[in-house]
Structure formats: structure tokens, C-alpha cells
Design an enzyme around this catalytic site. Sequence first.
Site, PDB file in Angstrom:
ATOM      1  N   HIS A 152       0.832  -1.212   0.000  1.00  0.00           N
ATOM      2  CA  HIS A 152       0.000   0.000   0.000  1.00  0.00           C
ATOM      3  C   HIS A 152       0.868   1.264   0.000  1.00  0.00           C
ATOM      4  CE1 HIS A 152      -3.268  -2.771   1.098  1.00  0.00           C
ATOM      5  NE2 HIS A 152      -2.400  -3.270   1.956  1.00  0.00           N
ATOM      6  N   SER A 282      15.787  20.750 -14.723  1.00  0.00           N
ATOM      7  CA  SER A 282      14.664  21.677 -14.769  1.00  0.00           C
ATOM      8  C   SER A 282      15.150  23.014 -15.285  1.00  0.00           C
ATOM      9  CB  SER A 282      14.047  21.844 -13.371  1.00  0.00           C
ATOM     10  OG  SER A 282      13.170  22.960 -13.337  1.00  0.00           O
TER      11      SER A 282
END
Length: 478
Positions: A152, A282
Site C-alpha cells: 500500500h 529543470s
Amino acid sequence: MSTNSYESPFCTRYASKEMQYIFSADKKFTTWRRLWVALARAEMKLGLNVTQEQVDELEANIENIDYEIAAEREKLVRHDVMAHVYTYGLACPKAKGIIHLGATSCYVGDNTDIIITRDALKLIRSKMVNVVNQLSKFAMEYKAMPCLAYTHLQPAQLTTVGKRATLWINELLMDIDELNYRIDSLKLLGSKGTTGTQASFMELFEGDTDKVKKLESLIAEEMGFDGVVPVSGQTYSRKIDAQVVSTLGGIAQSAMKFANDIRILQNFKEIEEPFEKNQIGSSAMPYKRNPMRCERITALARYVMIDTLNPSFTAGTQWFERTLDDSANKRISVAEGFLAVDAILNIMLNVTSALVVYPKVIRQRVMRELPFMASENIMMDAVKKGGDRQALHEKLRQYAMEAGKQVKEEGLENDLIERVLADPDFKITREEIDAILMPESFTGRSEQQVEEFISDCVQPILEKYKSELSDKTVELSV
């Protein structure tokens, strides 16, 4: 490079030259001509009025294609196969009259598609084997390095870095099994005629069924196949395309799973995809190291998984012996499915050749969670020393909740161990608790599982395709 018309990113950015060639005009139309040669040779062997001189002329001109003449002729007759029959005839005046004898368009179109599919599947398999090879080396190198495992996406028990890699490999092996099944089961359409009844060939061979059947076997043998489909309409069943592209979709699923795991691990700063010296992460944030390669894998994988619907609908809407609504869709969806998976595997080859692992970060993250995981071991140690199991369990539960609150609400470190050391009921020393808190003691059979999996499942595949293995690093153009 043209700048005033659309160009497919598969050709300009993603797919390899090898895969682009398989779906090129040269590959397609030279294969048409090879099929016409095979047809003429078989008809000659079976007694039709075809001469060796004509077969030799056809064979000598397989690559002598005048595309301008073919294009002009297609504009006139609105039929691509007949345009190329005409063009081939100009190059082969002696054989002109026997080209395509008894055949329908699907003789060259569909048989060529099967040949192209086979060649493309083999190229995909070769690249997948090399990805598996690189990942298996990674798995063995890190087979014993403990790391957090997740269910999970929440920390669970420990695994090892290498054991996790075997999960990626295992799915790729499933895909290779599926690829092999598809390759081995491919058969040519053969020479079935307009509606699959072989009526034109029965006419040519004056009702001799044995010769009509032998014609197909001779063609299949020359083209490297062990047989033809047993029955068909005008085309081979379009379920074949659906099954093949579904196989490509399966590879995309495995690749996306791998890429998403690496993207998350890169966020954790545990493992990164390669980052080149001059790479810009970036345009705005100079410090960033984005997982751009794995992001591209997931983007292309999504495209392939959606693309599996195209041949599925095509297969379901082929009325009776055939309709032509397959053609325009098929030539895009099948080709681009292969080009996309080829691109995905190119990126995977690049990424898996130089994954960057940060052992200290991995260890640090393990040690933050390990006290919770080790609580049962600590309790059992105290019980052996005469402690009350139920009372100790309740204390550990309370200490774990308090420590968890401190981590989540206060932003502080996990101090569960300090709480246990301060409680005399646990009768444990720092040295004893450090001995318990050894991550290697919490990975079960991970290391042995890696060794067994690589030895039993991976090595036989690598040995089978050892001639296709390469140490060459795949460089990505952009």
C-alpha cells in the site's frame, strides 16, 4: 529534417533505426517482391508455364524499385498492389506476364505483414533479453542489501534491493514466454485466393488439389515458415494482430511497473536513473534531477496499452471473408505499437545499464522504521528473561504509538528504542538491542531467492539467447 510537415516522434525521437527499417517502405515492397519470386518459383516447380529465366529476372530485381513510377501508377489505378505489379513488370520485361499469377492482393499484403511481425517480435525479444541480462547483474550485486519493502506504499517488512529487482525481471520473463509463443505460432496466410477458397489456383492447376496445397508449402518454406494458416477468408484472421499487440501491451505493463518503481525510489533518494554530466533537470530549478527517462517509459507504455484496443475492434468488425476497414487502422496501430515498445526498451536498456544506488540513504530509511518491525523480537527477548508477554506487549504498543506521534506530529526522530532501553521491565542493554536491530536479520530468504531465481529462471534464458547479448550502452538521442 523537414520543418514544414508533420513527422512522427517515433521516427525523430524514440524508435531505433532497426525497428524503423522493419516498418519501412523498402522492407515492405522488397518483401512483396520476394513473395512474388517465391510464388513464381513454386508455380514453375509444379509445372506451370513459368521459366527459370523469368524467376531469375524477378530475383535479380527485388531491390530495383522505382518508387516514382509506382506512385504515379497508383494515382492512376487507385490500387497499390497493381501499381507495384506494373512497376516490377517494367524492371522485368521477360517475367512481366507471370507476376502475381493466380494471386490476390492479400497474397503479398498479408504474407508481408506476418513476415514483418515475426521480424519485429524477434527484435523486441532480443532487446528484452538484454534488459533482463542487465537487471540480473543488478539483482546479484545487491542481492543482500536490506531495504524497506512496501505494501500500500507504506513501509512493511524488509526486502533487499536485489530481491525487488527480481520482481521486475520475473514479469519480463513472462513477457518473453508470451513473445516466444507468438513467434512460434505465426504462420503465413499462404496462397488462399480472393475469398480463401483457392479457386484461382484450382483453375491454374486444372483441379489438382495436391499441387495447390504443395504450392503453399513451397512458398512457406522459402519464406522461412513451417506452414500456412489452415483456413482463411481473403485475409489471415485479424485476431492475430490483436494477440500480437496485446503481447506488446503486456510488455508495456511490465515496463511501466519498473519505471514507476524507479520514479518513487528516486523520490526517496534511494535509487536513481542515470543522470548525465551536462543534463538539465529543470529549466527553473537547477538542483533538480528528474526521472525523465522513466517518465518517458510510462508515457509510451500508456500509449501502447491504449493501442491494444485498435486491433481488437478491427478483429471484431471483419465481416464475413473481409472488409477494408482494417487497412488504414492496422497499418498505424500495429506499426506504432511496435515502434513504441521498441522505444520503451531502448530507454530501459539505457536506464538499467547504470542505475545509481545510494546505500547510506537506504540504510538510514531502514533504520528509521526498523524499531517498529523489531518490536516483536524485542518483546520475545524480554519474555525469555522472565518478562510477562501481555504486559510487555501493551507497553510496546503504547511506546510505538508515542514514538509514531513524535515522528508524524513533531517531526522528530523515532525514539522507540530509547523508550524501551529506559524501561527496566525489558531487561535489555544497548548492545543487545543493537544486535537485534540488524537489518540483515529481517530480510528472510531474499538473498537466497535472488540466487535461485537467477540460476533457475534467468540463466537458461540468457544462455539460450547468448548470441544476442551485448555490453554496448544504448545512447538516447534526446
